[in-house]
Scaffold this motif. Structure first.
Motif, PDB file in Angstrom:
ATOM      1  N   VAL A 145       0.850  -1.197   0.000  1.00  0.00           N
ATOM      2  CA  VAL A 145       0.000   0.000   0.000  1.00  0.00           C
ATOM      3  C   VAL A 145       0.881   1.241   0.000  1.00  0.00           C
ATOM      4  CG1 VAL A 145      -1.711   1.317   1.326  1.00  0.00           C
ATOM      5  CG2 VAL A 145      -1.897  -1.163   1.191  1.00  0.00           C
ATOM      6  N   ALA A 146       0.481   2.213  -0.820  1.00  0.00           N
ATOM      7  CA  ALA A 146       1.158   3.510  -0.829  1.00  0.00           C
ATOM      8  C   ALA A 146       0.101   4.598  -0.719  1.00  0.00           C
ATOM      9  CB  ALA A 146       1.967   3.681  -2.111  1.00  0.00           C
ATOM     10  N   THR A 147       0.453   5.680  -0.036  1.00  0.00           N
ATOM     11  CA  THR A 147      -0.435   6.826   0.052  1.00  0.00           C
ATOM     12  C   THR A 147       0.324   8.052  -0.434  1.00  0.00           C
ATOM     13  OG1 THR A 147       0.146   7.230   2.354  1.00  0.00           O
ATOM     14  CG2 THR A 147      -1.818   5.895   1.951  1.00  0.00           C
ATOM     15  N   ALA A 148      -0.427   9.007  -0.986  1.00  0.00           N
ATOM     16  CA  ALA A 148       0.181  10.238  -1.486  1.00  0.00           C
ATOM     17  C   ALA A 148      -0.820  11.370  -1.338  1.00  0.00           C
ATOM     18  CB  ALA A 148       0.601  10.079  -2.946  1.00  0.00           C
ATOM     19  N   GLU A 149      -0.302  12.584  -1.427  1.00  0.00           N
ATOM     20  CA  GLU A 149      -1.144  13.777  -1.368  1.00  0.00           C
ATOM     21  C   GLU A 149      -0.703  14.739  -2.457  1.00  0.00           C
ATOM     22  OE1 GLU A 149      -0.541  15.382   2.537  1.00  0.00           O
ATOM     23  OE2 GLU A 149       1.561  15.838   2.164  1.00  0.00           O
ATOM     24  N   ALA A 150      -1.620  15.622  -2.862  1.00  0.00           N
ATOM     25  CA  ALA A 150      -1.288  16.631  -3.867  1.00  0.00           C
ATOM     26  C   ALA A 150      -2.048  17.912  -3.566  1.00  0.00           C
ATOM     27  CB  ALA A 150      -1.626  16.146  -5.268  1.00  0.00           C
ATOM     28  N   ARG A 151      -1.451  18.999  -4.017  1.00  0.00           N
ATOM     29  CA  ARG A 151      -2.063  20.322  -3.903  1.00  0.00           C
ATOM     30  C   ARG A 151      -2.163  20.912  -5.303  1.00  0.00           C
ATOM     31  NH1 ARG A 151      -1.526  23.240   0.817  1.00  0.00           N
ATOM     32  NH2 ARG A 151      -0.817  25.054  -0.342  1.00  0.00           N
ATOM     33  N   LEU A 152      -3.300  21.499  -5.637  1.00  0.00           N
ATOM     34  CA  LEU A 152      -3.494  22.191  -6.912  1.00  0.00           C
ATOM     35  C   LEU A 152      -3.407  23.685  -6.640  1.00  0.00           C
ATOM     36  CD1 LEU A 152      -4.188  21.773  -9.932  1.00  0.00           C
ATOM     37  CD2 LEU A 152      -6.583  22.130  -9.291  1.00  0.00           C
ATOM     38  N   VAL A 153      -2.350  24.311  -7.174  1.00  0.00           N
ATOM     39  CA  VAL A 153      -2.078  25.722  -6.880  1.00  0.00           C
ATOM     40  C   VAL A 153      -1.926  26.519  -8.166  1.00  0.00           C
ATOM     41  CG1 VAL A 153      -0.973  25.228  -4.660  1.00  0.00           C
ATOM     42  CG2 VAL A 153       0.418  25.376  -6.735  1.00  0.00           C
ATOM     43  N   GLY A 154      -2.228  27.809  -8.043  1.00  0.00           N
ATOM     44  CA  GLY A 154      -2.009  28.734  -9.139  1.00  0.00           C
ATOM     45  C   GLY A 154      -0.637  29.371  -9.028  1.00  0.00           C
ATOM     46  N   PRO A 155      -0.261  30.188 -10.025  1.00  0.00           N
ATOM     47  CA  PRO A 155       1.061  30.823 -10.004  1.00  0.00           C
ATOM     48  C   PRO A 155       1.244  31.810  -8.855  1.00  0.00           C
ATOM     49  CG  PRO A 155      -0.221  31.588 -11.887  1.00  0.00           C
ATOM     50  CD  PRO A 155      -1.003  30.497 -11.227  1.00  0.00           C
ATOM     51  N   ASP A 156       0.146  32.222  -8.234  1.00  0.00           N
ATOM     52  CA  ASP A 156       0.223  33.119  -7.076  1.00  0.00           C
ATOM     53  C   ASP A 156       0.179  32.340  -5.764  1.00  0.00           C
ATOM     54  OD1 ASP A 156      -2.364  32.225  -7.202  1.00  0.00           O
ATOM     55  OD2 ASP A 156      -3.288  34.214  -7.173  1.00  0.00           O
ATOM     56  N   ASP A 157       0.325  31.025  -5.841  1.00  0.00           N
ATOM     57  CA  ASP A 157       0.298  30.098  -4.702  1.00  0.00           C
ATOM     58  C   ASP A 157      -1.086  29.922  -4.082  1.00  0.00           C
ATOM     59  OD1 ASP A 157       2.930  29.183  -4.733  1.00  0.00           O
ATOM     60  OD2 ASP A 157       3.635  30.893  -3.556  1.00  0.00           O
ATOM     61  N   LYS A 158      -2.132  30.428  -4.721  1.00  0.00           N
ATOM     62  CA  LYS A 158      -3.482  30.173  -4.217  1.00  0.00           C
ATOM     63  C   LYS A 158      -3.782  28.687  -4.352  1.00  0.00           C
ATOM     64  CE  LYS A 158      -6.023  34.444  -4.814  1.00  0.00           C
ATOM     65  NZ  LYS A 158      -7.077  35.148  -5.570  1.00  0.00           N
ATOM     66  N   LEU A 159      -4.375  28.137  -3.313  1.00  0.00           N
ATOM     67  CA  LEU A 159      -4.775  26.738  -3.304  1.00  0.00           C
ATOM     68  C   LEU A 159      -6.182  26.619  -3.885  1.00  0.00           C
ATOM     69  CD1 LEU A 159      -4.121  23.823  -2.325  1.00  0.00           C
ATOM     70  CD2 LEU A 159      -5.286  24.436  -0.196  1.00  0.00           C
ATOM     71  N   TYR A 160      -6.344  25.766  -4.896  1.00  0.00           N
ATOM     72  CA  TYR A 160      -7.651  25.532  -5.509  1.00  0.00           C
ATOM     73  C   TYR A 160      -8.270  24.222  -5.045  1.00  0.00           C
ATOM     74  CZ  TYR A 160      -6.846  29.612  -8.307  1.00  0.00           C
ATOM     75  OH  TYR A 160      -6.629  30.908  -8.688  1.00  0.00           O
ATOM     76  N   ALA A 161      -7.434  23.235  -4.771  1.00  0.00           N
ATOM     77  CA  ALA A 161      -7.928  21.940  -4.298  1.00  0.00           C
ATOM     78  C   ALA A 161      -6.742  21.152  -3.759  1.00  0.00           C
ATOM     79  CB  ALA A 161      -8.604  21.164  -5.424  1.00  0.00           C
ATOM     80  N   HIS A 162      -7.060  20.117  -2.989  1.00  0.00           N
ATOM     81  CA  HIS A 162      -6.018  19.190  -2.546  1.00  0.00           C
ATOM     82  C   HIS A 162      -6.634  17.802  -2.495  1.00  0.00           C
ATOM     83  CE1 HIS A 162      -7.487  19.376   1.719  1.00  0.00           C
ATOM     84  NE2 HIS A 162      -7.781  20.619   1.374  1.00  0.00           N
ATOM     85  N   ALA A 163      -5.768  16.794  -2.559  1.00  0.00           N
ATOM     86  CA  ALA A 163      -6.260  15.423  -2.654  1.00  0.00           C
ATOM     87  C   ALA A 163      -5.333  14.467  -1.932  1.00  0.00           C
ATOM     88  CB  ALA A 163      -6.377  15.013  -4.123  1.00  0.00           C
ATOM     89  N   THR A 164      -5.886  13.316  -1.595  1.00  0.00           N
ATOM     90  CA  THR A 164      -5.092  12.200  -1.079  1.00  0.00           C
ATOM     91  C   THR A 164      -5.505  10.948  -1.857  1.00  0.00           C
ATOM     92  OG1 THR A 164      -6.715  11.740   0.663  1.00  0.00           O
ATOM     93  CG2 THR A 164      -4.822  13.141   1.245  1.00  0.00           C
ATOM     94  N   THR A 165      -4.594   9.996  -1.896  1.00  0.00           N
ATOM     95  CA  THR A 165      -4.896   8.721  -2.532  1.00  0.00           C
ATOM     96  C   THR A 165      -4.331   7.573  -1.720  1.00  0.00           C
ATOM     97  OG1 THR A 165      -4.892   7.522  -4.642  1.00  0.00           O
ATOM     98  CG2 THR A 165      -2.818   8.540  -3.987  1.00  0.00           C
ATOM     99  N   THR A 166      -4.956   6.425  -1.883  1.00  0.00           N
ATOM    100  CA  THR A 166      -4.423   5.162  -1.401  1.00  0.00           C
ATOM    101  C   THR A 166      -4.310   4.263  -2.624  1.00  0.00           C
ATOM    102  OG1 THR A 166      -5.566   5.426   0.713  1.00  0.00           O
ATOM    103  CG2 THR A 166      -4.780   3.198   0.162  1.00  0.00           C
ATOM    104  N   CYS A 167      -3.122   3.675  -2.805  1.00  0.00           N
ATOM    105  CA  CYS A 167      -2.879   2.816  -3.959  1.00  0.00           C
ATOM    106  C   CYS A 167      -2.439   1.432  -3.514  1.00  0.00           C
ATOM    107  CB  CYS A 167      -1.776   3.416  -4.853  1.00  0.00           C
ATOM    108  SG  CYS A 167      -2.221   4.995  -5.582  1.00  0.00           S
ATOM    109  N   LEU A 168      -2.875   0.437  -4.270  1.00  0.00           N
ATOM    110  CA  LEU A 168      -2.437  -0.933  -4.078  1.00  0.00           C
ATOM    111  C   LEU A 168      -1.212  -1.153  -4.966  1.00  0.00           C
ATOM    112  CD1 LEU A 168      -2.905  -3.837  -2.997  1.00  0.00           C
ATOM    113  CD2 LEU A 168      -4.276  -4.221  -5.068  1.00  0.00           C
TER     114      LEU A 168
END
Length: 176
Positions: A145-168
């Motif tokens: 199992v692996a887990t990861a996270e991500a952030r979706l940002v604009g060029p001004d560092d504004k956060l638009y969304a973030h996510a996590t995943t679990t992978c087999l």
């Protein structure tokens, strides 16, 4: 600062566009290539690129062990009826970032599949933002199992969304 950042982001795209596709791309065997080497081959013109990126106008722009960065250009082609970028576009970009972050940490002969993707939408996005980046990083890489996270940002560092995943994580079966 935002103008400098968008110039850097566009320069990264231009550098990638200047790399010619290499004819040896078909010779890359995912079963015998580490995840990081496979993803790096996509950046240097030798690897296969996922057509979803062409369809939705985003691409891999950086990769290192346990980290993958995708860059996208939101457009009206991605809009929902409310006049903003559809959440599915956010999710596809974030899913690519977290999935490839996990993939970059895999050994040759290993693959993965997503078991779960959780997306949190923080603010609306329109085509007035010229580019966004989904920055994915592995949180945990276990044997199965692996887990990861991500952030979706604009060029001004504004956060638009973030996510996590679990992978087999699994071994690629030997060819018969």
């Amino acid at each position: 600062m935002q103008a400098n950042r968008i110039d850097e982001w566009l320069a990264a795209e231009n550098r990638l566009d200047e790399i010619p596709a290499r004819p040896d791309a078909a010779a890359i065997d995912p079963a015998r290539t580490s995840g990081l080497a496979l993803l790096r081959s996509a950046l240097d013109g030798a690897g296969l690129n996922a057509s979803i990126g062409r369809t939705l106008d985003f691409r891999l722009v950086e990769v290192e062990h346990g980290r993958a960065v995708f860059q996208g250009a939101p457009s009206q082609a991605h809009y929902n009826p409310l006049g903003t970028v559809h959440g599915g576009w956010f999710a596809a970009l974030l899913d690519s970032a977290v999935g490839c972050a996990v993939h970059s940490a895999l050994d040759a002969g290993q693959s993965y599949t997503t078991l779960e993707l959780k997306v949190n939408y923080v603010r609306a996005l329109t085509d007035r933002v010229p580019r966004v980046r989904a920055i994915g990083e592995v949180i945990h890489r276990g044997r199965r199992v692996a887990t990861a996270e991500a952030r979706l940002v604009g060029p001004d560092d504004k956060l638009y969304a973030h996510a996590t995943t679990t992978c087999l994580v699994f071994d690629i079966p030997e060819a018969a």
